[in-house]
Design an enzyme around this catalytic site. Sequence first.
Site: not given
Length: 225
Positions: A107, A120
Site C-alpha cells: 500500500s 493496517y
Amino acid sequence: MTILDLDEKRARDRLVNFVDRSLFIHCDVSKADQVKGAFNQIDARFGAVDVLVNNAGIQRYSTVTDTSEEEWDLVMNVNLKSAFLCSKYAIPLMQKRGKGIVINVASVQSFITQRKVAPYTTSKTAVLGLTRSIAVDYAPDIRAVAVCPGTVDTPMLRWAANQSPDPEEVYREVREMHLTQRIAEPVEIAELILYLSSDKAAFITGQAIRIDGGLGLVVAGSVRQ
C-alpha cells in the site's frame, strides 16, 4: 490460473474466461493448514507455480491504544501472515521450474500514514520487509516485488466510505488527496502486476513500486519568498 478465496462466487466470476485452465480453491489464506493443502492441489493440477500474487487485505480503523489484541491479530494474519504462508508453499513449486515471481500487494501506506490505521499501516509496511527477504534469499531464479497502490475503487474502499455518515464526502476528499484528482480503477493495478510478472520486468526485484496517483507528495502549507 488459480484463485484462493473464501468467496466462491466472486472468484468464479473472475475465472470465467479461463475455465479450461483454472482452479478455484476455497481457502482462508491466514491458516497454514489450508494454504498448505491448497498448494498441494495446485501442484497436483499444474505441477508448478510461475507467479504468486498475494492480494488478501482488510482495513480496520484504530490507534495503538484503541486496538484490541484480537483486532491486531486479525489484520496481521490477513494482510501479512497470508503473504508469508502463500510464499512459503509457492516458492518450492517455483523452484521446480527454476524461476518465478512473488508479487505482494502492499500500500502507499507502507510509506505514509493517515490517522487511526495503526494495524493496517504496520502490516503493509512489514510486507515490504517480507518482499526484500524473498528477493534476497531466492535470487537469482525467483524475483519478489511489492506493488503499493494509492486509493483504488474496491469493495474495501466502499466499506470504508460507508463507515462515514457522508460517504460521498469521503470520496471527494479521497479524490482530492491524489495529484491525479481521481481514484484508481482495479484494472490499472492489475496491468502493473501483469507487467511485473512478465520477462519485460526481469531486472526488477526487491523493490516497492508505488502506483498511487501522487498521493503524499504534497506537503501541507506554503512557503512565501
